[in-house]
Write an enzyme that holds these catalytic residues in place. Structure first.
Site, PDB file in Angstrom:
ATOM      1  N   ILE A  80       3.965  10.652   3.524  1.00  0.00           N
ATOM      2  CA  ILE A  80       3.240  11.222   2.551  1.00  0.00           C
ATOM      3  C   ILE A  80       2.619  11.544   3.380  1.00  0.00           C
ATOM      4  O   ILE A  80       1.274  12.545   2.882  1.00  0.00           O
ATOM      5  CB  ILE A  80       2.669  10.172   1.460  1.00  0.00           C
ATOM      6  CG1 ILE A  80       4.419   9.328   1.091  1.00  0.00           C
ATOM      7  CG2 ILE A  80       1.931  10.819   0.749  1.00  0.00           C
ATOM      8  CD1 ILE A  80       4.735  10.814  -0.180  1.00  0.00           C
ATOM      9  N   THR A 109       6.469   1.220   8.264  1.00  0.00           N
ATOM     10  CA  THR A 109       7.814   1.746   8.105  1.00  0.00           C
ATOM     11  C   THR A 109       8.009   1.604   9.477  1.00  0.00           C
ATOM     12  O   THR A 109       7.275   1.904  10.724  1.00  0.00           O
ATOM     13  CB  THR A 109       7.235   2.606   6.916  1.00  0.00           C
ATOM     14  OG1 THR A 109       6.340   3.780   7.962  1.00  0.00           O
ATOM     15  CG2 THR A 109       7.415   3.107   5.882  1.00  0.00           C
ATOM     16  N   ILE A 118       6.102  -5.582   7.817  1.00  0.00           N
ATOM     17  CA  ILE A 118       6.177  -3.897   8.627  1.00  0.00           C
ATOM     18  C   ILE A 118       5.503  -2.838   7.658  1.00  0.00           C
ATOM     19  O   ILE A 118       5.974  -3.437   6.677  1.00  0.00           O
ATOM     20  CB  ILE A 118       7.458  -4.026   9.186  1.00  0.00           C
ATOM     21  CG1 ILE A 118       8.096  -4.041   8.676  1.00  0.00           C
ATOM     22  CG2 ILE A 118       7.471  -5.306  10.175  1.00  0.00           C
ATOM     23  CD1 ILE A 118       9.953  -4.232   9.029  1.00  0.00           C
ATOM     24  N   ASN A 171      -4.123  -0.520   8.338  1.00  0.00           N
ATOM     25  CA  ASN A 171      -3.150   0.263   8.733  1.00  0.00           C
ATOM     26  C   ASN A 171      -3.490   0.864  10.390  1.00  0.00           C
ATOM     27  O   ASN A 171      -3.950   2.206  10.335  1.00  0.00           O
ATOM     28  CB  ASN A 171      -3.246   1.166   8.034  1.00  0.00           C
ATOM     29  CG  ASN A 171      -1.510   1.912   8.249  1.00  0.00           C
ATOM     30  OD1 ASN A 171      -0.387   1.442   8.962  1.00  0.00           O
ATOM     31  ND2 ASN A 171      -1.488   2.712   7.554  1.00  0.00           N
ATOM     32  N   GLY A 203       8.821  -5.265   3.703  1.00  0.00           N
ATOM     33  CA  GLY A 203       9.926  -4.831   4.417  1.00  0.00           C
ATOM     34  C   GLY A 203      11.101  -5.374   3.589  1.00  0.00           C
ATOM     35  O   GLY A 203      12.374  -5.304   3.819  1.00  0.00           O
ATOM     36  N   GLY A 241      12.226   0.281   2.392  1.00  0.00           N
ATOM     37  CA  GLY A 241      13.132  -0.352   2.193  1.00  0.00           C
ATOM     38  C   GLY A 241      14.554  -1.354   2.381  1.00  0.00           C
ATOM     39  O   GLY A 241      14.152  -2.309   3.742  1.00  0.00           O
ATOM     40  N   CYS A 286       0.632   3.516  10.612  1.00  0.00           N
ATOM     41  CA  CYS A 286       1.064   4.461   9.964  1.00  0.00           C
ATOM     42  C   CYS A 286       1.447   5.902  10.739  1.00  0.00           C
ATOM     43  O   CYS A 286       1.366   6.399  11.833  1.00  0.00           O
ATOM     44  CB  CYS A 286      -0.079   5.879   9.067  1.00  0.00           C
ATOM     45  SG  CYS A 286       0.418   6.354   7.921  1.00  0.00           S
ATOM     46  N   ASN A 345      -6.561  -0.660   1.957  1.00  0.00           N
ATOM     47  CA  ASN A 345      -6.327  -0.543   2.686  1.00  0.00           C
ATOM     48  C   ASN A 345      -6.771   1.079   3.474  1.00  0.00           C
ATOM     49  O   ASN A 345      -7.018   1.745   3.501  1.00  0.00           O
ATOM     50  CB  ASN A 345      -4.336  -0.145   1.933  1.00  0.00           C
ATOM     51  CG  ASN A 345      -3.725   0.667   3.656  1.00  0.00           C
ATOM     52  OD1 ASN A 345      -3.541   1.434   4.348  1.00  0.00           O
ATOM     53  ND2 ASN A 345      -2.759  -0.482   3.690  1.00  0.00           N
ATOM     54  N   SER A 362       1.008  -1.106  -0.115  1.00  0.00           N
ATOM     55  CA  SER A 362      -0.267   0.278  -0.192  1.00  0.00           C
ATOM     56  C   SER A 362       1.016   1.307   0.041  1.00  0.00           C
ATOM     57  O   SER A 362       2.214   1.730   1.293  1.00  0.00           O
ATOM     58  CB  SER A 362      -0.769   0.047   1.016  1.00  0.00           C
ATOM     59  OG  SER A 362      -1.460   1.056   1.013  1.00  0.00           O
TER      60      SER A 362
HETATM   61  C1  LIG Z   1       5.437   5.897  -0.257  1.00  0.00           C
HETATM   62  C2  LIG Z   1       4.853   4.961   0.400  1.00  0.00           C
HETATM   63  C3  LIG Z   1       3.362   5.267   1.156  1.00  0.00           C
HETATM   64  C4  LIG Z   1       3.350   5.093   2.157  1.00  0.00           C
HETATM   65  N1  LIG Z   1       2.268   4.706   2.469  1.00  0.00           N
HETATM   66  C5  LIG Z   1       0.845   3.519   2.710  1.00  0.00           C
HETATM   67  C6  LIG Z   1      -0.384   3.577   3.023  1.00  0.00           C
HETATM   68  O1  LIG Z   1      -0.098   4.317   2.901  1.00  0.00           O
HETATM   69  N2  LIG Z   1      -1.047   2.195   3.731  1.00  0.00           N
HETATM   70  C7  LIG Z   1       0.291   1.753   4.556  1.00  0.00           C
HETATM   71  O2  LIG Z   1      -0.482   0.949   5.574  1.00  0.00           O
HETATM   72  N3  LIG Z   1       1.458   2.114   4.271  1.00  0.00           N
HETATM   73  C8  LIG Z   1       1.983   2.887   3.500  1.00  0.00           C
HETATM   74  N4  LIG Z   1       3.737   1.972   3.395  1.00  0.00           N
HETATM   75  C9  LIG Z   1       3.869   1.767   3.844  1.00  0.00           C
HETATM   76  C10 LIG Z   1       4.460   0.499   3.470  1.00  0.00           C
HETATM   77  O3  LIG Z   1       2.783  -0.754   2.340  1.00  0.00           O
HETATM   78  C11 LIG Z   1       4.728  -0.758   3.329  1.00  0.00           C
HETATM   79  O4  LIG Z   1       4.783  -1.768   4.735  1.00  0.00           O
HETATM   80  C12 LIG Z   1       6.432  -0.061   3.645  1.00  0.00           C
HETATM   81  O5  LIG Z   1       6.687   0.430   2.529  1.00  0.00           O
HETATM   82  C13 LIG Z   1       7.479  -1.649   3.829  1.00  0.00           C
HETATM   83  O6  LIG Z   1       7.639  -1.908   3.254  1.00  0.00           O
HETATM   84  P1  LIG Z   1       8.937  -1.279   1.441  1.00  0.00           P
HETATM   85  O7  LIG Z   1      10.327  -1.916   2.151  1.00  0.00           O
HETATM   86  O8  LIG Z   1       9.150  -3.130   1.043  1.00  0.00           O
HETATM   87  O9  LIG Z   1       9.034   0.005   1.638  1.00  0.00           O
HETATM   88  C14 LIG Z   1       4.326   3.659   2.589  1.00  0.00           C
HETATM   89  C15 LIG Z   1       5.102   3.640   2.355  1.00  0.00           C
HETATM   90  C16 LIG Z   1       6.014   4.058   1.372  1.00  0.00           C
HETATM   91  C17 LIG Z   1       7.552   3.809   1.364  1.00  0.00           C
END
Ligand SMILES: Cc1cc2nc3c(=O)[nH]c(=O)nc-3n(C[C@H](O)[C@H](O)[C@H](O)COP(=O)(O)O)c2cc1C
Ligand SMILES: Cc1cc2nc3c(=O)[nH]c(=O)nc-3n(C[C@H](O)[C@H](O)[C@H](O)COP(=O)(O)OP(=O)(O)OC[C@H]3O[C@@H](n4cnc5c(N)ncnc54)[C@H](O)[C@@H]3O)c2cc1C
Ligand SMILES: Cc1cc2nc3c(=O)[nH]c(=O)nc-3n(C[C@H](O)[C@H](O)[C@H](O)COP(=O)(O)OP(=O)(O)OC[C@H]3O[C@@H](n4cnc5c(N)ncnc54)[C@H](O)[C@@H]3O)c2cc1C
Ligand SMILES: Cc1cc2nc3c(=O)[nH]c(=O)nc-3n(C[C@H](O)[C@H](O)[C@H](O)COP(=O)(O)O)c2cc1C
Ligand code: FES
Ligand code: FES
Lengths: 291, 305, 305, 291
Positions: free
Chosen positions: C71, C193, C191, C127, C243, C217, C130, C99, C21
């Site tokens: 965001i 962030t 997870i 979620n 994650g 990341g 956040c 989400n 998401s």
């Molecule tokens: C730009 C951005 C926006 C995100 N927005 C949401 C969101 O709206 N809802 C949510 O549950 N997680 C959100 N996340 C978290 C991601 O869904 C994910 O849980 C997190 O980035 C870890 O995965 P990754 O390391 O592959 O990015 C966001 C992450 C990023 C980078």
């Protein structure tokens, strides 16, 4: 390592100047399947390096990969001011290394650790290398041959295409016995089999030996199960042996305690020792194998 | 030349860049590279009452822009430290901070009692945040009440500035900070490692023998900076910032976030000259930007500045 | 060819690689690269009851092997999602997971009530983690009792599999996992962030307008893997691991740690073909290693295997 | 961007094939102090690119740096199959780029975003670039000149050693007015001063203008305070303007909502729009400036 010492001597060969060195890559080529050889020119390093020591290569100036990579020194040519490393593609570090081109400066720490020890003068030695464990035995074989020792090297590999160093060892006047697990060359199966046969024949008193010189010791490097097997053989045939160990390393400098192994002294007391600092070479009878 | 001197609750240092505990042994290995008196202070390898063997190997794994360790506090015990390492370090002109650990309040009491007799110690750092031992360790650092108890016990015997080292593996690090401040902590250091894990695809098993380990290095810098910035707004104690510092630029960010000094951990492993390079880099940057003292940039990124 | 199909508590997917998401919008932008039906499912951008403008910019900062975002849930509101985005995504053959977010229990109740009328939705992801909104957001995800309450409220209206997305910013993620499992969560995703920060040396200020942001990341992969591995040992629910996944190798590590499926977040930003490459890479690896199904590698790195 | 449209038209120029491209670096050289120009050959990209669009460059194949970097397209030569980028050393990404050598393949996404719009046929246009904002105005100036428009370009820079593009603009037949903050060349001070003087003289009805053609619009790119000032001038002198905005970007694709700006429509209603997707070019009167 002191060439004059008659026993394993863990006193450190103190490097001249800094351990941080910039070496020039002069050659980097595949010598067996997925196995590369690299020549690095750095006169101080070449002058200080002893068989059994290693270096920590810096793969990138940045953060990726983060840690340096340890490699045994596989060739020492002080006259040319160069050392050689032989490395197998394992992951992203070695993959990046394989793409390096001659002319590139390479940052490294070294020489690190304590090398192999040997008695001066003639005699007879057995070397046993499993897989990449052959690499650090190459400069050892040459050093022993330069003292006119009889040197027999047992090389074990999964298959022929992973074998390297045979020619170099032959040219240095070593006897080479090869075993491959898939039987593609030499004896079929684990190299510990021909090694055991040899020890059976040659260990103990020099009487009845196939060779005249006395068997002074065995030197081995390779995967842990291989070292454990070799250690068992040495025990059985009462041969002193030196093993070069591997552990995942953080610093390579003795600071992080990342590479600790259990070493038991003659009284049986177990001490924690660092492969990078007190090792990588240890007496076989002192190494505690787990599992 | 800008002034690099800092004074943290009585801990006066020539420069604010320390060696983080566990990444610098007892300093001996770095003597090959530069004098032990160069770092602002040396936070010695974590000590326990008795000698400790640590965890089985592998103890090290690499991760993106970072590393995991599960050393498990291998150390020769506090008595050997007092008898051998401390005098040696002092003879080298080093500022020395003992890093102490325990599985119980009694352990913490005993180790601080023994250290109270040691001469030359510049500060004590209490590790209530080690993720690599089973009992105690991080456990004390994740609960404000327990963290406060440890602080109280150590404080009783502590004749030097008392540093409490906080764990990042908590929901609210400011709650822990407040709790230990209330019991007499003089300085806070943060962060210790984040609990992490690496898995080997070939063996299908965790890379580390102990399965989980502590994550450090540049990867954790954003978390460390955030925590320093939060704690600096919460308690009025000097902070030693650490977590991912490998360059002068990184260090400067921690000062801006509110740290009074910094420590370098994993950076020592990948670059033995990391600390002197950072000291020189900070000095150069301060000059270039026209600051007279390192203290002038402390907390500039905090709200209200 | 190995079987990539997975079934998570009734959520049946052709392959186990989802879009996380917030990193994939509502799928439209990726249509230039590959069909919306390619990912196992698309976890749509986080929704709120009303349209939300989000936080001021800068909202993005780069960190070592990772990034921060703040965001702040910019989205057109749940009604626009139901009216426009969901039907469009379904017409493309996508599996769609909404989400949802809220500042209060009432918000969560309202949004799930409205979603209960939507047709075609494959699952709801809640979620509670956040870090980028002031009220609610992570708050609900850091306390087991609150997390349980949110779960209960949403469950009441939820006619599809219910996914609870856990925050890593907690002392004990297994406590939250147990709490939401007890209230009827069908699936867990983790997870979200880690709360982090970046500081700009030039301006001396935080890079992000909102000062702190969510770290994602590869840098966070070790923490994510550890949490998946811990939660997989604690509750008996399927886990969507995420994650730091940017390659098939990364994804495989999450399956070994106990995940039943994975999601790719930041990886979509740096490589628009990240998901198809991971799907292909997993398939190839399974074949090469002689596995018949992706389910065969699930949890191999757990204790007792 | 549709060349025939007479107003800003945000319909996307749909790229042929994939947006992920591998281009060949054919030139990379310093053209001003810390400012470099890079030529990239990729015929599809060169054919599709429109003035005002940008690309997201992949700096490394690995994780460092993690994100792609956005750069405006500073030159479009479909015949040569090439585009140009002009970039200033800012941090580690641009530092790495500066070390790239010709012959290197460069991965990028593009062309991205919506470019500038203009009326067909002759007329008169004013371009205003602050600092690196000059870069994306270069291909625009040429496109406008190829329609035989009169083009006056205002260039602002901190000092002369940071100025680039003057010669190129001159050769294309543009009038160039330079201002440097330190007075090292051209007018001293902010470029908005000579720009204002020009607008004062030339805005409004074409009667009394120093030039015969009608002033059709202004195009600006540069730092936000500069754009805000330009926007104020356009407002005051009732000139329609297009501004190219910058925001820190995550994806460059419209997916992450990282680059949102506030845009108000004619009714004054504020919408969130993405610089990377609905922009980077917006009508000046629609842009909401903060602070
Ligand atoms: C730009 C951005 C926006 C995100 N927005 C949401 C969101 O709206 N809802 C949510 O549950 N997680 C959100 N996340 C978290 C991601 O869904 C994910 O849980 C997190 O980035 C870890 O995965 P990754 O390391 O592959 O990015 C966001 C992450 C990023 C980078
Ligand atoms: C003292 C010593 C000497 C060595 N000599 C040689 C040699 O001469 N030739 C050779 O090919 N290899 C040698 N190795 C192993 C070599 O260091 C690893 O194969 C190499 O680091 C793998 O790096 P990678 O990035 O390609 O793999 P990755 O899998 O990406 O490595 C990830 C991490 O694990 C560590 N690692 C992986 N495998 C090993 C291993 N077997 N031992 C220690 N650390 C490991 C790496 O250093 C790195 O930190 C030696 C190891 C040690 C400790
Ligand atoms: C649409 C657009 C067009 C651009 N065109 C040009 C151009 O033609 N020439 C040029 O020199 N620069 C241009 N920039 C700015 C350029 O992207 C940054 O200078 C560059 O990304 C800095 O990267 P770095 O790694 O050297 O710096 P770092 O400081 O290491 O960058 C760190 C992070 O911040 C981001 N970042 C830093 N500065 C900026 C900035 N000003 N705008 C957006 N992101 C930033 C980077 O992308 C990166 O994610 C443009 C930016 C945008 C958004
Ligand atoms: C190999 C290693 C061993 C460590 N041992 C200790 C220790 O004994 N006591 C302690 O308080 N912290 C220990 N730490 C944590 C560091 O002191 C530091 O808090 C952490 O690594 C974050 O800093 P860094 O990112 O600069 O490494 C250790 C870290 C590493 C990498
Ligand atoms: S690798 Fe650090 S002590 Fe050996
Ligand atoms: S940068 Fe991701 S939406 Fe614009």
């Amino acid at each position: 390592m002191n060439h004059d010492s008659s026993t394993v001597n863990h006193s450190r060969q103190q490097a001249e100047g800094s351990l941080v060195k910039k070496a020039l890559l002069t050659r980097n080529q595949e010598i067996a399947k997925g196995i590369y050889e690299m020549e690095l020119v750095e006169p101080d390093l070449a002058a200080a390096a002893r068989p059994g020591q290693f270096v920590m290569l810096s793969i990138s100036k940045g953060l990726e990969p983060f840690l340096r990579r340890p490699f045994g020194i596989a060739g020492i040519e002080p006259q040319k001011g160069s050392i050689r490393l032989i490395y197998q593609l394992a992951g992203r570090g070695t993959k990046q290394m394989a793409a390096w081109e001659a002319g590139r400066p390479v940052e490294l720490l070294g020489p690190l650790g304590n090398g192999f020890a040997w008695e001066n003068g003639p005699g007879r030695a057995v070397l046993a290398g499993g897989g990449m464990g052959i690499a650090p035995l190459l400069p050892l074989a040459k050093a022993l041959r330069s003292l006119n020792k009889e040197v027999t090297v047992f090389l074990g590999a999964r298959s022929l295409d992973l074998v390297f160093g045979i020619k170099e060892l032959g040219q240095a006047g070593c006897q080479v016995q090869l075993a491959t697990e898939d039987g593609s060359a030499g004896a079929a199966g684990f190299v510990t089999l021909p090694l055991e046969a040899y020890l059976q024949k040659n260990a103990g008193s020099s009487a009845g030996n196939s060779s005249s010189a006395q068997l002074q010791g065995l030197y081995a490097c390779g995967p842990t199960p291989f070292l454990k097997a070799v250690s068992g053989l040495c025990d059985r045939y009462s041969i002193t042996a030196q093993l070069s160990l591997e552990e995942r390393m953080g610093c390579g400098l003795g600071a992080c305690m990342g590479c600790t192994v259990q070493i038991k002294d003659s009284a049986g007391k177990i001490k924690q020792q660092r492969v990078c600092y007190e090792g990588p070479v240890f007496k076989a009878e002192e190494v505690v194998f787990h599992g | 030349m800008a002034d690099l001197k800092v004074n943290l609750a009585g801990l006066a240092l020539d420069n604010p860049v320390m060696a983080a505990s566990g990444t610098y042994g007892f300093g001996r290995e770095f003597l090959k590279f530069y004098p032990s008196s160069l770092p602002g202070a040396i936070m010695a390898k974590g000590l326990t009452v008795e000698p400790t063997a640590g965890n089985p190997t592998p103890r090290i794994a690499e991760t993106p822009a970072g590393m995991l360790n599960s050393i498990g506090l291998q150390n020769p015990g506090v008595d050997a430290f007092i008898a051998e390492e401390l005098p040696w370090l002092k003879s080298q002109g080093a500022r020395v901070i003992a890093n102490i650990n325990g599985h119980s309040l009694k352990d913490f009491e005993e180790i601080s009692r023994r250290l109270s007799a040691a001469t030359g110690l510049d500060a004590i750092e209490v590790n209530i945040s080690c993720p690599n031992v089973d009992n105690g360790g991080m456990f004390f650092g994740t609960d404000p009440a327990l963290a406060a108890q440890v602080t109280k016990v150590v404080k009783k015997h502590c004749r030097v500035p008392l540093i409490i080292k906080l764990s990042p593996n908590v929901t609210d690090i400011t709650a822990i900070a407040k709790a230990v401040a209330a019991e007499g902590a003089d300085i806070l250091s943060l962060i210790n490692t984040l609990l992490g894990m690496a898995i080997d695809r070939k063996t299908r098993r965790p890379v580390l023998a102990r399965q989980v380990g502590g994550l450090s290095g540049p990867a954790v810098k954003p978390v460390a900076l955030r925590m320093v910035w939060q704690v600096a707004q919460t308690v009025d104690l000097p902070i030693i910032g650490m977590g991912g510092i490998v360059s002068a630029e990184d260090a400067i960010e921690f000062f801006l976030a509110g740290a009074a000094a910094v420590a370098v951990g994993s950076g020592n492993l990948t670059n033995p000259y990391c600390i002197p390079e950072i000291v020189a880099g900070i000095s150069q940057w301060l000059d270039q930007e026209g600051y007279v003292s390192i203290n002038d940039i402390r907390g500039l990124a905090l709200p209200g500045h």
